[in-house]
Motif scaffolding. Sequence first.
Motif, short mmCIF file in Angstrom:
data_model
loop_
_atom_site.label_atom_id
_atom_site.label_comp_id
_atom_site.label_asym_id
_atom_site.label_seq_id
_atom_site.Cartn_x
_atom_site.Cartn_y
_atom_site.Cartn_z
N ASN A 43 0.81 -1.22 0.00
CA ASN A 43 0.00 0.00 0.00
C ASN A 43 0.84 1.27 0.00
OD1 ASN A 43 -2.30 -1.50 -0.06
ND2 ASN A 43 -2.85 -1.17 2.08
N GLU A 44 2.14 1.15 0.07
CA GLU A 44 3.01 2.32 0.07
C GLU A 44 3.42 2.62 -1.37
OE1 GLU A 44 5.18 1.05 4.22
OE2 GLU A 44 6.23 2.43 2.87
N TYR A 72 -6.89 -1.93 4.46
CA TYR A 72 -6.05 -1.09 5.29
C TYR A 72 -6.40 0.38 5.04
CZ TYR A 72 -2.96 -4.84 6.78
OH TYR A 72 -2.46 -5.97 7.36
N GLN A 83 0.13 4.12 7.64
CA GLN A 83 -0.88 3.11 7.30
C GLN A 83 -1.24 2.33 8.57
OE1 GLN A 83 -0.64 0.28 3.74
NE2 GLN A 83 0.00 -1.03 5.43
N THR A 100 -4.75 4.09 4.61
CA THR A 100 -3.47 4.69 4.25
C THR A 100 -3.64 6.19 4.05
OG1 THR A 100 -2.97 2.63 3.05
CG2 THR A 100 -1.49 4.50 2.69
N GLY A 155 -8.15 0.27 1.30
CA GLY A 155 -8.05 -0.80 0.33
C GLY A 155 -7.00 -1.80 0.76
N LEU A 156 -6.81 -2.78 -0.10
CA LEU A 156 -5.84 -3.85 0.16
C LEU A 156 -4.93 -3.98 -1.03
CD1 LEU A 156 -4.85 -6.22 1.92
CD2 LEU A 156 -6.46 -7.67 0.67
#
Lengths: 116, 109
Positions: free
Chosen positions: A103-104, B32, B49, B34, B91-92
């Motif tokens: 997600n980064e 998650y 996150q 973020t 999102g994931l």
Amino acid sequence: EAGVAQSPRYKIIEKRQSVAFWCNPISGHATLYWYQQILGQGPKLLIQFQNNGVVDDSQLPKDRFSAERLKGVDSTLKIQPAKLEDSAVYLCASSSYGTGKENEQYFGPGTRLTVT
Amino acid sequence: LAKTTQPISMDSYEGQEVNITCSHNNIATNDYITWYQQFPSQGPRFIIQGYKTKVTNEVASLFIPADRKSSTLSLPRVSLSDTAVYYCLVGLNNNDMRFGAGTRLTVKP
């Protein structure tokens, strides 16, 4: 560690002309994204690649936009023909896969496109 | 797609703590949360996150209640350089994660 590279940084074209943008992601990052950011709005995802395969291109105007990532590393985004409403900043981002940090996203500096 | 709702703008003063809340009522079990920060003429930058409870790093803290339908980004003792747009995404693995309009934070002297 080198960041995401994009070129050119600025481009001015006339409507109906074509233009191409290039992106080189962070080394080892399997996922690559192209975003369009119109002034005052958040980035809009155009296309997402996982290696050289397309994961999501649902918001890509396929009649005029195309993108490829043939070798799973760098990528090009093309607009042909350009319209006035394509004036925006085009951002490329990349992220790793299988590291727990998917997600980064790491963003490049962007290409500012002006269509006259 | 899990949608997010954030305030359009916030003002603060140097040295204050700033809390930006994001609503995500339809967050999925595996999603998650973020947060990104974007300065003018730059691409967004990952801040933090989390999945549940509290996460803290050198930049910010993220508070997530048990129902996970909202989250709060906390910036301690802001400075003028924290003036930016802050985005909340859910999102994931970056699938179906979308940037909204974000929250424009202005820090005043």
